[in-house]
Design a protein around this motif. Structure first.
Motif, short mmCIF file in Angstrom:
data_model
loop_
_atom_site.label_atom_id
_atom_site.label_comp_id
_atom_site.label_asym_id
_atom_site.label_seq_id
_atom_site.Cartn_x
_atom_site.Cartn_y
_atom_site.Cartn_z
N GLU A 226 0.79 -1.24 0.17
CA GLU A 226 -0.14 -0.09 0.07
C GLU A 226 0.81 1.40 -0.07
N VAL A 227 1.65 1.13 0.93
CA VAL A 227 2.53 2.41 1.06
C VAL A 227 3.67 2.71 -0.20
N ALA A 228 4.17 1.71 -1.01
CA ALA A 228 4.56 1.65 -2.25
C ALA A 228 3.72 2.37 -3.50
N ALA A 229 2.57 1.69 -3.38
CA ALA A 229 1.53 2.25 -4.26
C ALA A 229 1.30 3.65 -4.12
N ARG A 230 0.99 4.28 -2.98
CA ARG A 230 0.74 5.52 -2.79
C ARG A 230 1.99 6.28 -2.99
N LEU A 231 3.20 6.00 -2.82
CA LEU A 231 4.34 6.75 -3.02
C LEU A 231 4.64 6.88 -4.39
N ARG A 232 4.36 5.81 -5.08
CA ARG A 232 4.51 5.70 -6.60
C ARG A 232 3.45 6.58 -7.07
N GLY A 240 13.17 0.48 -8.70
CA GLY A 240 14.16 0.10 -8.21
C GLY A 240 14.72 1.16 -7.04
N GLN A 241 13.99 2.19 -6.40
CA GLN A 241 14.35 2.73 -5.40
C GLN A 241 13.87 2.29 -4.17
N PRO A 242 14.74 2.08 -3.05
CA PRO A 242 14.30 1.39 -1.81
C PRO A 242 13.11 2.26 -1.08
N LEU A 243 12.05 1.51 -0.79
CA LEU A 243 11.08 1.99 -0.12
C LEU A 243 11.41 3.00 0.89
N ALA A 244 12.40 2.73 1.79
CA ALA A 244 12.53 3.54 2.88
C ALA A 244 13.14 4.85 2.54
N GLY A 249 12.14 10.58 2.13
CA GLY A 249 12.07 11.85 0.99
C GLY A 249 10.71 12.49 1.23
N TYR A 250 9.40 11.82 1.27
CA TYR A 250 8.16 12.28 1.38
C TYR A 250 8.00 12.90 2.55
N LEU A 251 8.30 12.31 3.85
CA LEU A 251 7.93 12.81 5.08
C LEU A 251 8.77 14.07 5.29
N GLY A 252 10.04 14.21 4.86
CA GLY A 252 10.80 15.43 4.93
C GLY A 252 10.09 16.48 4.09
N TRP A 253 9.73 16.18 2.89
CA TRP A 253 8.92 17.27 2.16
C TRP A 253 7.76 17.84 2.99
N GLU A 254 7.19 16.79 3.69
CA GLU A 254 5.53 17.06 4.36
C GLU A 254 6.05 17.84 5.77
N ASN A 255 7.20 17.98 6.21
CA ASN A 255 7.83 18.67 7.46
C ASN A 255 7.27 17.46 8.47
N LEU A 256 7.53 16.06 8.29
CA LEU A 256 7.16 15.12 9.22
C LEU A 256 8.60 14.37 9.51
N GLU A 257 9.58 14.91 9.20
CA GLU A 257 10.75 14.13 9.56
C GLU A 257 10.98 13.78 10.92
N TRP A 260 9.82 10.24 11.33
CA TRP A 260 10.53 8.98 10.83
C TRP A 260 10.91 7.89 11.84
N THR A 261 10.60 6.70 11.70
CA THR A 261 10.89 5.83 12.70
C THR A 261 12.16 5.05 12.23
N ASP A 262 11.81 3.91 11.46
CA ASP A 262 12.98 3.06 10.62
C ASP A 262 12.47 2.45 9.60
N ALA A 263 13.33 1.75 8.96
CA ALA A 263 12.83 1.14 7.57
C ALA A 263 11.96 -0.08 7.65
N VAL A 264 11.54 -0.56 8.95
CA VAL A 264 10.51 -1.52 8.88
C VAL A 264 9.14 -1.28 9.46
N SER A 265 8.98 -0.07 9.70
CA SER A 265 7.86 0.55 10.59
C SER A 265 7.42 1.91 10.06
N ILE A 266 6.57 2.39 10.57
CA ILE A 266 5.99 3.84 10.26
C ILE A 266 5.17 4.20 11.24
#
Length: 282
Positions: A226-232, A240-244, A249-257, A260-266
């Motif tokens: 789901e997250v990949a589909a929304r980011l795409r 080929g870009q890592p999801l994390a 990048g998206y969270l930083g753009w939205e001032n939500l950096e 950020w948690t880690d690569a396996v959770s949100i």
């Protein structure tokens, strides 16, 4: 022309001040706080040297009441001034000069010092104390705001409202984790500054708080898809870009950096934001 609360939450290692006044940009003069040390409110002809000096003495281990006693003796305008001081461990003291405009007075309790002048009556500071003590489960910034709201609901100051501020300090609690400015919000000129301050606090919490780790949502197979589909769909995830990397990048753009948690959770707030703003693509 002001009412304020200086307070501490020892369990969260937070100290802070909230203030409202019929005075332009009161947040520029009244509140002083230092993470791990204490908080000070100086009002009614505020002297901007008092707060730093009082905090220096708190940091050196002195007692709040003893500090205020000395400051009053040394202050030629002590009769026109009010000061509330609280240590990070909750010890508190307040001074109200006898020449401050009526109604004038203060209330001191566990972890807080409340003071006001030009008020409609003592019910203002009483309501502030009651609201602060009733909100112990909430973060300090929200307890301070609740005190302001209660004071205003009880009649506030006679001349009305103009500006308000809330500051909270916590060691390492500021943006990026390398300073103590956890909350620093001001409304310098508004017909209803307390309401506006509450709105700003909600926005601040959305962007800069982070859910505790036990609330992080695992990026299991279904959620990853789901997250990949929304980011795409939003143009954030390239082939080929890592999801994390895309999510960061998206969270930083939205001032939500800060969420950020880690690569396996949100963070759940970050997830809700993403779902609200990015359409799902196949």
């Amino acid at each position: 022309m002001t009412y304020s609360i200086a307070a501490a939450d020892p369990d969260r290692d937070q100290v802070g001040v909230a203030v409202q006044s019929k005075f332009l940009a009161v947040g520029n003069l009244v509140p002083w706080a230092r993470g791990g040390v204490g908080a000070c409110a100086v009002q009614a002809f505020p002297d901007v040297t008092v707060g730093p000096r009082a905090l220096d003495r708190l940091e050196a281990g002195e007692d709040p009441q003893a500090i205020l006693d000395d400051l009053v003796v040394d202050d030629p305008m002590a009769a026109q001034r009010q000061t509330g001081l609280v240590a990070a461990d909750g010890r508190a003291a307040s001074h109200t000069g006898e020449a401050c405009f009526a109604w004038r007075g203060h209330r001191v309790g566990p972890g807080f010092a409340i003071q006001g002048n030009v008020l409609v009556g003592p019910e203002v500071v009483d309501a502030m104390a009651e609201a602060f003590l009733a909100a112990t489960a909430r973060p300090l910034a929200h307890r301070l705001l609740a005190a302001l709201e209660a004071g205003q609901a009880a009649g506030g100051e006679k001349r009305g409202m103009e500006s308000a501020a809330v500051v909270v300090r916590q060691p390492g609690g500021g943006y990026g984790g390398n300073h103590d400015r956890l909350v620093d919000l001001r409304v310098d000129h508004d017909d209803d500054p307390i309401t506006r301050l509450g709105e700003l606090l909600e926005i601040r919490d959305h962007h800069f708080d982070r859910a505790p780790a036990e609330e992080w949502v695992p990026l299991d197979d279904d959620l990853t898809v789901e997250v990949a589909a929304r980011l795409r769909g939003g143009g954030w995830l390239a082939e080929g870009q890592p999801l994390a990397h895309a999510l960061m990048g998206y969270l930083g753009w939205e001032n939500l950096e800060e969420r950020w948690t880690d690569a396996v959770s949100i963070d759940p707030v970050a997830l809700a934001h993403l779902r609200r703003h990015l359409p799902r693509s196949g």
